[in-house]
Design a protein around this motif. Sequence first.
Motif, PDB file in Angstrom:
ATOM      1  N   GLY A 427       0.773  -1.242  -0.011  1.00  0.00           N
ATOM      2  CA  GLY A 427       0.019   0.039  -0.112  1.00  0.00           C
ATOM      3  C   GLY A 427       0.836   1.119   0.036  1.00  0.00           C
ATOM      4  N   LEU A 428       1.991   1.093   0.001  1.00  0.00           N
ATOM      5  CA  LEU A 428       2.948   2.187   0.136  1.00  0.00           C
ATOM      6  C   LEU A 428       3.174   2.734  -1.366  1.00  0.00           C
ATOM      7  CD1 LEU A 428       5.416   1.173   2.926  1.00  0.00           C
ATOM      8  CD2 LEU A 428       3.234   2.511   2.937  1.00  0.00           C
ATOM      9  N   THR A 429       2.157   3.494  -2.071  1.00  0.00           N
ATOM     10  CA  THR A 429       2.193   3.767  -3.396  1.00  0.00           C
ATOM     11  C   THR A 429       3.130   4.737  -3.472  1.00  0.00           C
ATOM     12  OG1 THR A 429       0.388   5.171  -2.917  1.00  0.00           O
ATOM     13  CG2 THR A 429      -0.169   2.834  -3.764  1.00  0.00           C
ATOM     14  N   SER A 430       3.982   5.643  -2.796  1.00  0.00           N
ATOM     15  CA  SER A 430       4.936   6.598  -3.045  1.00  0.00           C
ATOM     16  C   SER A 430       6.083   6.248  -2.851  1.00  0.00           C
ATOM     17  CB  SER A 430       4.460   7.615  -1.885  1.00  0.00           C
ATOM     18  OG  SER A 430       3.367   8.161  -1.946  1.00  0.00           O
ATOM     19  N   LEU A 431       6.280   4.755  -2.484  1.00  0.00           N
ATOM     20  CA  LEU A 431       7.636   4.298  -2.417  1.00  0.00           C
ATOM     21  C   LEU A 431       8.597   4.214  -3.744  1.00  0.00           C
ATOM     22  CD1 LEU A 431       8.953   3.284   0.077  1.00  0.00           C
ATOM     23  CD2 LEU A 431       8.675   1.007  -0.580  1.00  0.00           C
ATOM     24  N   LYS A 432       9.745   4.881  -3.477  1.00  0.00           N
ATOM     25  CA  LYS A 432      10.666   5.066  -4.738  1.00  0.00           C
ATOM     26  C   LYS A 432      12.016   4.315  -4.390  1.00  0.00           C
ATOM     27  CE  LYS A 432       8.779   9.811  -5.995  1.00  0.00           C
ATOM     28  NZ  LYS A 432       9.367  11.140  -6.024  1.00  0.00           N
ATOM     29  N   SER A 433      12.407   4.268  -3.142  1.00  0.00           N
ATOM     30  CA  SER A 433      13.609   3.642  -2.811  1.00  0.00           C
ATOM     31  C   SER A 433      13.204   2.404  -1.921  1.00  0.00           C
ATOM     32  CB  SER A 433      14.780   4.472  -2.361  1.00  0.00           C
ATOM     33  OG  SER A 433      15.840   4.032  -2.404  1.00  0.00           O
ATOM     34  N   LEU A 434      13.789   1.296  -2.098  1.00  0.00           N
ATOM     35  CA  LEU A 434      13.702   0.092  -1.265  1.00  0.00           C
ATOM     36  C   LEU A 434      15.112  -0.727  -1.347  1.00  0.00           C
ATOM     37  CD1 LEU A 434      11.969  -1.664   0.507  1.00  0.00           C
ATOM     38  CD2 LEU A 434      11.092  -2.840  -1.450  1.00  0.00           C
ATOM     39  N   ASN A 435      15.616  -0.778  -0.222  1.00  0.00           N
ATOM     40  CA  ASN A 435      16.732  -1.645   0.229  1.00  0.00           C
ATOM     41  C   ASN A 435      16.544  -2.879   0.967  1.00  0.00           C
ATOM     42  OD1 ASN A 435      19.381  -2.712   1.123  1.00  0.00           O
ATOM     43  ND2 ASN A 435      20.184  -0.659   0.951  1.00  0.00           N
ATOM     44  N   LEU A 436      16.722  -4.304   0.345  1.00  0.00           N
ATOM     45  CA  LEU A 436      16.314  -5.525   1.138  1.00  0.00           C
ATOM     46  C   LEU A 436      17.657  -6.413   1.015  1.00  0.00           C
ATOM     47  CD1 LEU A 436      12.827  -5.902  -0.725  1.00  0.00           C
ATOM     48  CD2 LEU A 436      13.105  -5.413   1.562  1.00  0.00           C
ATOM     49  N   ASP A 437      18.741  -6.005   1.421  1.00  0.00           N
ATOM     50  CA  ASP A 437      19.762  -6.744   1.407  1.00  0.00           C
ATOM     51  C   ASP A 437      19.609  -7.898   2.367  1.00  0.00           C
ATOM     52  OD1 ASP A 437      20.994  -4.792  -0.193  1.00  0.00           O
ATOM     53  OD2 ASP A 437      22.449  -4.068   1.233  1.00  0.00           O
ATOM     54  N   ALA A 438      19.199  -9.004   2.074  1.00  0.00           N
ATOM     55  CA  ALA A 438      18.752  -9.960   2.735  1.00  0.00           C
ATOM     56  C   ALA A 438      18.705 -11.306   2.130  1.00  0.00           C
ATOM     57  CB  ALA A 438      17.429  -9.794   3.608  1.00  0.00           C
ATOM     58  N   HIS A 439      19.087 -12.350   2.589  1.00  0.00           N
ATOM     59  CA  HIS A 439      19.238 -13.742   2.060  1.00  0.00           C
ATOM     60  C   HIS A 439      17.742 -14.340   1.901  1.00  0.00           C
ATOM     61  CE1 HIS A 439      23.475 -13.793   1.214  1.00  0.00           C
ATOM     62  NE2 HIS A 439      23.825 -13.310   2.451  1.00  0.00           N
ATOM     63  N   GLN A 440      17.018 -14.029   2.995  1.00  0.00           N
ATOM     64  CA  GLN A 440      15.416 -14.700   2.909  1.00  0.00           C
ATOM     65  C   GLN A 440      14.554 -14.269   1.746  1.00  0.00           C
ATOM     66  OE1 GLN A 440      17.044 -12.849   5.333  1.00  0.00           O
ATOM     67  NE2 GLN A 440      15.865 -11.516   6.476  1.00  0.00           N
ATOM     68  N   ILE A 441      14.969 -13.096   1.039  1.00  0.00           N
ATOM     69  CA  ILE A 441      14.114 -12.702   0.195  1.00  0.00           C
ATOM     70  C   ILE A 441      14.412 -13.548  -1.046  1.00  0.00           C
ATOM     71  CG2 ILE A 441      13.491 -10.549  -1.282  1.00  0.00           C
ATOM     72  CD1 ILE A 441      12.863 -10.458   1.908  1.00  0.00           C
ATOM     73  N   THR A 442      13.250 -13.899  -1.750  1.00  0.00           N
ATOM     74  CA  THR A 442      13.222 -14.747  -3.005  1.00  0.00           C
ATOM     75  C   THR A 442      12.499 -14.179  -4.111  1.00  0.00           C
ATOM     76  OG1 THR A 442      11.322 -16.095  -2.485  1.00  0.00           O
ATOM     77  CG2 THR A 442      13.540 -16.723  -1.267  1.00  0.00           C
ATOM     78  N   LEU A 452       4.145  -1.701  -6.529  1.00  0.00           N
ATOM     79  CA  LEU A 452       4.947  -0.418  -6.308  1.00  0.00           C
ATOM     80  C   LEU A 452       5.802   0.039  -7.538  1.00  0.00           C
ATOM     81  CD1 LEU A 452       6.610  -1.569  -2.934  1.00  0.00           C
ATOM     82  CD2 LEU A 452       4.424  -0.276  -3.240  1.00  0.00           C
ATOM     83  N   THR A 453       4.784   0.376  -8.417  1.00  0.00           N
ATOM     84  CA  THR A 453       5.326   0.950  -9.915  1.00  0.00           C
ATOM     85  C   THR A 453       6.136   2.075  -9.859  1.00  0.00           C
ATOM     86  OG1 THR A 453       3.189   1.593 -10.537  1.00  0.00           O
ATOM     87  CG2 THR A 453       3.485  -0.518 -11.086  1.00  0.00           C
ATOM     88  N   GLY A 454       5.928   2.877  -8.779  1.00  0.00           N
ATOM     89  CA  GLY A 454       6.837   4.068  -8.858  1.00  0.00           C
ATOM     90  C   GLY A 454       8.037   3.812  -8.369  1.00  0.00           C
ATOM     91  N   LEU A 455       8.436   2.731  -8.056  1.00  0.00           N
ATOM     92  CA  LEU A 455      10.056   2.547  -7.617  1.00  0.00           C
ATOM     93  C   LEU A 455      11.160   2.915  -8.676  1.00  0.00           C
ATOM     94  CD1 LEU A 455       9.988  -1.092  -5.746  1.00  0.00           C
ATOM     95  CD2 LEU A 455      10.456   1.046  -4.674  1.00  0.00           C
ATOM     96  N   THR A 456      12.133   3.549  -8.161  1.00  0.00           N
ATOM     97  CA  THR A 456      12.997   4.153  -8.908  1.00  0.00           C
ATOM     98  C   THR A 456      14.425   3.385  -8.454  1.00  0.00           C
ATOM     99  OG1 THR A 456      13.318   6.134  -7.702  1.00  0.00           O
ATOM    100  CG2 THR A 456      12.142   6.279  -9.411  1.00  0.00           C
ATOM    101  N   ASP A 457      14.799   3.032  -7.352  1.00  0.00           N
ATOM    102  CA  ASP A 457      15.921   2.605  -6.661  1.00  0.00           C
ATOM    103  C   ASP A 457      15.303   1.111  -5.946  1.00  0.00           C
ATOM    104  OD1 ASP A 457      18.120   4.781  -7.021  1.00  0.00           O
ATOM    105  OD2 ASP A 457      16.157   5.631  -6.149  1.00  0.00           O
ATOM    106  N   LEU A 458      16.228   0.229  -6.285  1.00  0.00           N
ATOM    107  CA  LEU A 458      15.611  -1.261  -5.736  1.00  0.00           C
ATOM    108  C   LEU A 458      17.043  -2.007  -5.611  1.00  0.00           C
ATOM    109  CD1 LEU A 458      13.611  -3.406  -4.973  1.00  0.00           C
ATOM    110  CD2 LEU A 458      13.466  -4.223  -7.271  1.00  0.00           C
TER     111      LEU A 458
END
Length: 584
Positions: A427-442, A452-458
């Motif tokens: 629901g965070l539709t304004s999110l532009k940058s997301l950092n998920l450095d984690a081995h449990q993410i698949t 989150l189609t507005g993401l510019t940095d992943l």
Amino acid sequence: MGGACSRKPERDSEDSPCRGLSRRFCKSGSLKWWTSSFAYPSVDFHLRKGDCPSLLELCIKKINEQFLFQQDIDRYNSFSMLPRDISQQIFNKLVCSQRLTSVSLEAFRDCALQDLDLGEYAGVNDSWMDVISSQGSSLLSVDLSGSDVTDFGLSYLKYCENLLSLNLNYCDQISDHGLECISGLSNLTSLSLRRNDSISAQGMSILSGLVNLVKLDLERCPGIHGGLVHIQGLTKLQSLNIKWCNCITDSDMKPLSELVCLESLEISCSKVTNFGISFLKGLQKLSLLNLEGCLVTAACLDSLADLPLLSNLNLNRCNITDDGCEKFSRLENLKVLNLGFNDITDACLAHLKAVLTKLESLNLDSCRIGDEGLINLAGHRQLKCLVLSDTEVGDTGLHHLSGLSGLEKINLSFTVVSDSGLRKLCGLTSLKSLNLDAHQITDAGLAALTSLTGLTDLDLFGARITDYGTNYLRKFKNLRSLEICGGGLTDAGVKNIRALSCLMCLNLSQNCNLTDKSLESISGLTRLISLNVSNSRITNSGLQHLRTLKNLRSLTLESCKVTAYDIKKLRSTHLPNLVSFRPE
């Protein structure tokens, strides 16, 4: 990153052996800073359909087309007959493309140029200063950072009496005697002397005559203890940077109480304590205060409460604990608060819940914050940036953030957040940058983010993303920066990345199965500024696919079957803007 398989948040350091690249930007690994760090202005222009270029634009474009080779530049003896606007643009272009030499510089003698940005430019020394000073009273701004200019060379600037801005960062051969040479430049409003071991407290007495200074940068000058008394008369000073000067103590803070116009003060990594902070009470215009690494506790908040305009406070790596954190309630105008690497828990967040209603950015990196503490952030709908890296936050805690509709950036690296928790961010539709450095993410976690189609940095460094998972990346059409490192990508997965036409930074290091076919797949990403495909099976033969990436300024291919010779050859023939490359 690039050369390492895992990362840990740590204090930034400017120590680096790099010379050709600015020490401001020598962090290895993540190259997101390339999208905004280059100061040299480009003279290229792009016309929309129906637009008509100005005569000035056409003239500059035509002249620069002649400068394909160094010998073409050296044919011109002087540009002084050209209008200043044109000669300034030509100078900027030569600097940007690394084609300005001591020979071609001579053509700019007496051109009345206004801005000479030569920071970190190779070869700049005293022999350049005669032409630089020939700009005379027209010269307004000079950057000689990282050069070999000495005290003698600096003496030439006495003829440039209208100079407003002077940057001498990392100029190892400039001492107190050099400061004497610029003591007459009373119009200076900005002076930067970062990382200078030769400037002493006595030498700083020369600065007392620069009465129009608005900005003064003395970062990493270890000999200035006791010298700040000489700047207490600079009543127009608005910005003072003395961070990383570990010689600074409480006694140095007393002269600063006279700087009534000061708006920004950085004194991080010094020996200043709560007592020293008490001298700052009278700085009624102070809005930014950086105390990172200082010997202060929450008791300093009593003094800070007397600063009515304080909106940006950095207490990273201080001695802040839960004890005394209730005093944060008095800092009602804070918009940016950095509490990273402190021994605080969820109890501290409880004191932020009701009072910091204007908070836009909160950094809790490496604090003992867990899921329960995040409930105190649920009402901060104006929050735009939240750093929770290396905390105890997990999937449950993200539920409390689901209503922060204004959140634009969140860092969840080194947490225990998993795929299921990411669904709560949809629901965070304004999110532009997301950092998920984690081995449990698949792949499943990436699929949960497709709204989150507005993401510019992943940043998915270390995540277990496969070729199948890259199909979900097609949803993120606005991505400018993407990092998928240490995963299991093959050439098949990289094919999905080629649809991200807005990408400017791409890091695919540590994917050891990538081959030259991956470079072929991304050859259409012509906006790329930085590319890292280290620790892969890329060879010299694959470099041909990079010829189309004319905007590329950083290329990292460490631990690949690529030689520095072939990269240099590629740069000379097809990638004129390439500034940094590895191997080198």
